[in-house]
Each structure stands twice: as structure tokens, then as C-alpha cells.
Enzyme design. Structure first.
Site, PDB file in Angstrom:
ATOM      1  N   LYS A  69       0.647  -1.126   0.008  1.00  8.53           N
ATOM      2  CA  LYS A  69      -0.079   0.054  -0.116  1.00  8.53           C
ATOM      3  C   LYS A  69       0.927   1.217   0.067  1.00  8.53           C
ATOM      4  CE  LYS A  69      -3.835  -1.862   2.289  1.00  8.53           C
ATOM      5  NZ  LYS A  69      -4.851  -1.780   3.379  1.00  8.53           N
ATOM      6  N   ASN A  89      -4.977   2.102  -1.499  1.00  7.09           N
ATOM      7  CA  ASN A  89      -5.379   0.723  -1.680  1.00  7.09           C
ATOM      8  C   ASN A  89      -6.346   0.663  -2.902  1.00  7.09           C
ATOM      9  OD1 ASN A  89      -8.076   1.935  -0.886  1.00  7.09           O
ATOM     10  ND2 ASN A  89      -8.657   0.113   0.334  1.00  7.09           N
ATOM     11  N   ASP A 104      -9.940   2.745   2.677  1.00  6.95           N
ATOM     12  CA  ASP A 104      -9.687   2.040   4.146  1.00  6.95           C
ATOM     13  C   ASP A 104     -10.516   2.927   5.206  1.00  6.95           C
ATOM     14  OD1 ASP A 104      -8.544  -0.371   3.375  1.00  6.95           O
ATOM     15  OD2 ASP A 104      -6.349   0.771   3.544  1.00  6.95           O
ATOM     16  N   ARG A 150       1.144   0.950  21.107  1.00  5.62           N
ATOM     17  CA  ARG A 150       1.777   0.503  21.856  1.00  5.62           C
ATOM     18  C   ARG A 150       3.391   1.168  21.664  1.00  5.62           C
ATOM     19  NH1 ARG A 150       3.357  -5.609  20.395  1.00  5.62           N
ATOM     20  NH2 ARG A 150       3.905  -4.644  18.385  1.00  5.62           N
TER      21      ARG A 150
END
Ligand code: ATR
Length: 269
Positions: A69, A89, A104, A150
Site C-alpha cells: 500500500k 488501496n 480504508d 504500543r
């Protein structure tokens, strides 16, 4: 199929389990279009040649998936959204000119809008990878968005879109979830595993919970959210709506999303 058949494809790796051929071929049949949709396995090293192939073979439209992508975005003309997130995409072949779009984010938005109103909502997104970024960018146009990741730097990098980025810690999760109307898991956690990043007790009735994972269709997050009285939106809705947006770019037709979902579910078994 004959000499006039228009060819559409998904490129990426892996692609052999892609649901896109199933969904788009069902649509071509329904709308009596002389077109076929196939899958080509393409590695990242061959992205450039693959794009050239689309051009010279006159492939009418292409979906681009992992791991291409970002790479493909270097070789096609970009829409404003695709440029903003640096990811493509969907390619539209307009008489040899290849135009790159991203559906997306809008796919996630349409999926959510099926179940709730996003204007002015507080949205909490877990994950700042490719999917999290696309969703954060699109939803920030209408809602107030926080992204927890994270790796905190990746969340902070999204602040250019006017979203708030922070570390994915238990304390932050509890704090931002208290304020949220909509929660989205945009990480891979829960894919083919019974694991959730969100402790069950943090889920409250009235919250809308979406997971981008669709294998399994009902992830642990969605199962627990449903038990706690939340509205749930599974990852297949996002997949269906991103596909419908691609289909609209190629054909101008507003796709039958119920049909797309039905054939995708059959294929998933
Ligand atoms: P995609 O294109 O599907 O978004 P990706 O770009 O590889 O895939 O992103 C995966 C996302 O899932 C990232 O946000 C990743 O967090 P990091 O940026 O810190 O790697 C997140 N992710 C994957 N496994 C995770 C885990 N065990 N706990 C928390 N986040 C996780």
C-alpha cells in the site's frame, strides 16, 4: 468472458485468501458487467513492475493490499486522502493514467455510520499502524479522535491530522475509554487468537465497539462488548464498505453491501 472483458485485480502477498474477488465478482454478476476480478501475488520488491503491468495490460482497476500500500503510492497519481496518509488501496486506470485512492478510512467510517452518528463523537482508536492511521485521518474530519499505540511515537506522528496520540497503557486506556462514544481496535490483537487489549470491566453499555479484525468474525473484544451491552461492528463491515467504495470509484455504482457481506460470509464458512 470475451475479448471485451474488463479485468480487475487485487495485488499483494498473501492474496490467496482475499475476499475481494468473491465480493466484486458477485457485484459484476448482479449488475451484468462484462468484467472479472482476480488475485495476483506480488512481493514488495516487484511493486513498481506490477504497477507498470497494470498500465501496459490495461487492467481496469486494482485493489492494493499488504505489503504494497505504501510502496505503490510512489508510482501513481494520488488523491488528497491517499497523499495525506501515504497509502493506496485502490487504483483506477483512467485511459492509461493510474489514479491512487485509499478507501480504508472511508470504509471504516461508512461501517460505523451504519450503526451510529459520528458527528461530534469521541472516538478512541487502538493502533497506529496502516489501518489505524487511515481510520484516524478519516474520522478526524467529523469526530474528536484519540489514538493509543504500543509504540507511542507512531501515535504522536498522527497528531498532524489533529488527533491526540498517546501510549497504549492501562491507565490511558481507562482514562480515554471513560470519555469515548466509539472504540475501535485497529491492531492485529485478536486475529486468530482469543485475546483482547481491553479489560472486560472497562466496557460500558452504550459504547459502540468496532474491530478491524474479521478472523474470527466475533473477536474476544466484540464478544465481551456485546455481553456488556455495547453496539458491536465487526471487521467484515469495514472490509465490505471499503470494497464498496472501490467499486464506486471503478463503476460509479453504489454497491449492494448486503450481497457483498453475504458472499463473503459464505466464503469465510
Ligand atoms: P495494519 O496495516 O493492519 O495496521 P501494522 O501497520 O503492522 O498493520 O500495524 C499493526 C498495529 O497493531 C500497530 O499499531 C501495532 O503496534 P506497534 O506500532 O506498537 O507495533 C499493533 N499491535 C500489534 N500487536 C500488538 C500487541 N500485542 N499489543 C499492542 N499493539 C499491537
Amino acid at each position: 468472458m470475451d475479448a471485451e472483458t474488463r479485468v480487475y485485480a487485487v495485488i499483494g502477498n498473501p492474496v490467496r485468501h482475499s475476499l475481494s474477488p468473491t465480493m466484486h465478482n458477485a457485484l459484476f454478476k448482479k449488475y451484468s458487467l462484462n468484467a472479472v476480478y482476480v488475485a495476483f501475488e506480488v512481493s514488495r520488491e516487484n511493486a513498481r513492475e506490477a504497477v507498470e503491468g497494470i498500465r501496459v495490460l490495461g487492467i481496469a482497476g486494482v485493489n492494493v493490499t499488504m505489503p504494497l500500500k505504501e510502496e505503490v503510492a510512489r508510482y501513481v497519481e494520488l488523491s488528497e486522502d491517499a497523499r495525506a496518509i501515504g497509502s493506496v488501496n485502490t487504483i483506477v486506470n483512467s485511459n492509461g493514467k493510474l489514479l491512487g485512492y485509499t478507501t480504508d478510512g472511508i470504509g471504516a467510517r461508512r461501517a460505523l455510520e451504519r450503526f451510529t452518528t459520528l458527528e461530534g463523537a469521541n472516538v478512541l482508536i487502538l493502533g497506529a499502524g496502516g489501518a489505524g492511521k487511515a481510520i484516524a485521518y478519516e474520522l478526524s474530519k467529523v469526530a474528536s479522535v484519540v489514538v493509543l499505540n504500543r509504540t507511542v511515537e507512531k501515535a504522536k506522528a498522527l497528531e498532524d491530522f489533529g488527533v491526540k496520540g498517546d501510549a497504549l497503557t492501562p491507565e490511558n486506556l481507562e482514562y480515554y475509554l471513560e470519555l469515548a462514544d466509539v472504540l475501535i481496535n485497529a491492531t492485529s490483537v485478536g486475529m486468530n487468537e482469543d485475546r483482547s487489549l481491553v479489560p472486560r470491566e472497562m466496557l460500558k453499555p452504550g459504547l459502540v465497539v468496532m474491530d478491524i479484525v474479521y478472523k474470527p468474525l466475533i473477536t474476544r473484544l466484540l464478544r465481551e462488548a456485546k455481553e456488556k451491552g455495547c453496539t458491536i461492528v465487526d471487521g467484515l463491515w469495514m472490509l465490505v464498505y471499503q470494497g464498496a467504495e472501490s467499486f464506486k470509484l471503478w463503476t460509479g455504482i453504489e454497491a449492494d453491501v448486503e450481497l457483498m457481506r453475504r458472499v463473503a460470509l459464505e466464503r469465510l464458512g
